[in-house]
Design a protein around this motif. Sequence first.
Motif, PDB file in Angstrom:
ATOM      1  N   GLN A  84       0.826  -1.200   0.000  1.00 41.28           N
ATOM      2  CA  GLN A  84       0.000   0.000   0.000  1.00 41.28           C
ATOM      3  C   GLN A  84       0.867   1.259   0.000  1.00 41.28           C
ATOM      4  O   GLN A  84       0.535   2.242  -0.665  1.00 41.28           O
ATOM      5  CB  GLN A  84      -0.935   0.002   1.208  1.00 41.28           C
ATOM      6  CG  GLN A  84      -2.098  -0.948   1.063  1.00 41.28           C
ATOM      7  CD  GLN A  84      -2.974  -0.990   2.308  1.00 41.28           C
ATOM      8  OE1 GLN A  84      -2.502  -0.794   3.421  1.00 41.28           O
ATOM      9  NE2 GLN A  84      -4.247  -1.273   2.101  1.00 41.28           N
ATOM     10  N   ALA A 126      -6.280   1.504 -10.236  1.00 45.98           N
ATOM     11  CA  ALA A 126      -6.861   1.340  -8.901  1.00 45.98           C
ATOM     12  C   ALA A 126      -7.483  -0.045  -8.753  1.00 45.98           C
ATOM     13  O   ALA A 126      -7.302  -0.702  -7.713  1.00 45.98           O
ATOM     14  CB  ALA A 126      -7.909   2.420  -8.646  1.00 45.98           C
ATOM     15  N   VAL A 127      -8.190  -0.509  -9.769  1.00 43.92           N
ATOM     16  CA  VAL A 127      -8.777  -1.852  -9.734  1.00 43.92           C
ATOM     17  C   VAL A 127      -7.673  -2.899  -9.670  1.00 43.92           C
ATOM     18  O   VAL A 127      -7.759  -3.873  -8.899  1.00 43.92           O
ATOM     19  CB  VAL A 127      -9.712  -2.076 -10.941  1.00 43.92           C
ATOM     20  CG1 VAL A 127     -10.115  -3.531 -11.054  1.00 43.92           C
ATOM     21  CG2 VAL A 127     -10.938  -1.187 -10.839  1.00 43.92           C
ATOM     22  N   ASN A 129      -4.637  -2.513  -8.457  1.00 43.67           N
ATOM     23  CA  ASN A 129      -4.048  -2.439  -7.111  1.00 43.67           C
ATOM     24  C   ASN A 129      -4.937  -3.111  -6.082  1.00 43.67           C
ATOM     25  O   ASN A 129      -4.452  -3.826  -5.192  1.00 43.67           O
ATOM     26  CB  ASN A 129      -3.798  -0.984  -6.725  1.00 43.67           C
ATOM     27  CG  ASN A 129      -2.690  -0.342  -7.532  1.00 43.67           C
ATOM     28  OD1 ASN A 129      -1.865  -1.020  -8.143  1.00 43.67           O
ATOM     29  ND2 ASN A 129      -2.691   0.974  -7.568  1.00 43.67           N
ATOM     30  N   LEU A 130      -6.242  -2.883  -6.189  1.00 42.99           N
ATOM     31  CA  LEU A 130      -7.188  -3.498  -5.258  1.00 42.99           C
ATOM     32  C   LEU A 130      -7.141  -5.018  -5.363  1.00 42.99           C
ATOM     33  O   LEU A 130      -7.137  -5.720  -4.353  1.00 42.99           O
ATOM     34  CB  LEU A 130      -8.605  -2.984  -5.522  1.00 42.99           C
ATOM     35  CG  LEU A 130      -9.686  -3.511  -4.597  1.00 42.99           C
ATOM     36  CD1 LEU A 130      -9.392  -3.130  -3.150  1.00 42.99           C
ATOM     37  CD2 LEU A 130     -11.047  -2.993  -5.028  1.00 42.99           C
ATOM     38  N   ARG A 131      -7.087  -5.532  -6.571  1.00 41.78           N
ATOM     39  CA  ARG A 131      -6.986  -6.989  -6.764  1.00 41.78           C
ATOM     40  C   ARG A 131      -5.698  -7.530  -6.151  1.00 41.78           C
ATOM     41  O   ARG A 131      -5.699  -8.583  -5.512  1.00 41.78           O
ATOM     42  CB  ARG A 131      -7.039  -7.332  -8.250  1.00 41.78           C
ATOM     43  CG  ARG A 131      -8.410  -7.275  -8.828  1.00 41.78           C
ATOM     44  CD  ARG A 131      -8.447  -7.812 -10.252  1.00 41.78           C
ATOM     45  NE  ARG A 131      -9.779  -7.650 -10.789  1.00 41.78           N
ATOM     46  CZ  ARG A 131     -10.052  -7.113 -11.965  1.00 41.78           C
ATOM     47  NH1 ARG A 131      -9.076  -6.700 -12.750  1.00 41.78           N
ATOM     48  NH2 ARG A 131     -11.295  -7.003 -12.376  1.00 41.78           N
ATOM     49  N   ILE A 133      -3.886  -6.249  -3.665  1.00 45.61           N
ATOM     50  CA  ILE A 133      -3.986  -6.192  -2.198  1.00 45.61           C
ATOM     51  C   ILE A 133      -4.905  -7.295  -1.701  1.00 45.61           C
ATOM     52  O   ILE A 133      -4.609  -7.980  -0.706  1.00 45.61           O
ATOM     53  CB  ILE A 133      -4.482  -4.802  -1.736  1.00 45.61           C
ATOM     54  CG1 ILE A 133      -3.468  -3.715  -2.081  1.00 45.61           C
ATOM     55  CG2 ILE A 133      -4.802  -4.806  -0.246  1.00 45.61           C
ATOM     56  CD1 ILE A 133      -2.144  -3.825  -1.365  1.00 45.61           C
ATOM     57  N   THR A 134      -6.034  -7.496  -2.383  1.00 43.91           N
ATOM     58  CA  THR A 134      -6.974  -8.549  -1.992  1.00 43.91           C
ATOM     59  C   THR A 134      -6.312  -9.918  -2.073  1.00 43.91           C
ATOM     60  O   THR A 134      -6.493 -10.758  -1.186  1.00 43.91           O
ATOM     61  CB  THR A 134      -8.230  -8.511  -2.891  1.00 43.91           C
ATOM     62  OG1 THR A 134      -8.829  -7.220  -2.761  1.00 43.91           O
ATOM     63  CG2 THR A 134      -9.237  -9.566  -2.486  1.00 43.91           C
TER      64      THR A 134
END
Length: 169
Positions: A84, A126-127, A129-131, A133-134
Amino acid sequence: MAKAQTTFENTPTPTFPDFTKFDFTKIQADFGKWFGDYSKTFANGKANFFDFDGVVAAQKKNFEVLTAANQAAFEGVKAVAQRQAEIARKAVEEFGKVAKELAEPASAEEKLVKQAELTKAGFEQAVSNLREITDLVQKSNAQVAELIQDRFVAQIDEVKSAIAKVAKK
């Protein structure tokens, strides 16, 4: 219909058992029956009905697995926090570049097209990055859950073998 009010005067007095009518010889006989073989339960100072060494060993293994699970969870949180921070640093750098690009002289139509392109690219990043991190969080959670699940299954096997060991005696 009104209820009768309970007062001290009309409260029944509790009755206590009459100890003079107890058959102490029967109680003593029952005590002897229940605990007569109690001395046989312990041999050489150890309980024959319970494997204390096994329990201590199992608790030691439980503690080791708990420590490993906590370490894995900590490493997972650390990896997520580092990623992050990298994403945030990269976003700040990208924001500086975007601000420079949008500040350059251009027609209103060109700026709108450029903003739309940058918005689309930013959303896709952003999508992504979110994937990422998830996935990191899921991987960490799966690792911790696997450690605990494996120990739980091993604990059940240990209990079954301890019961079988005691039943053979």
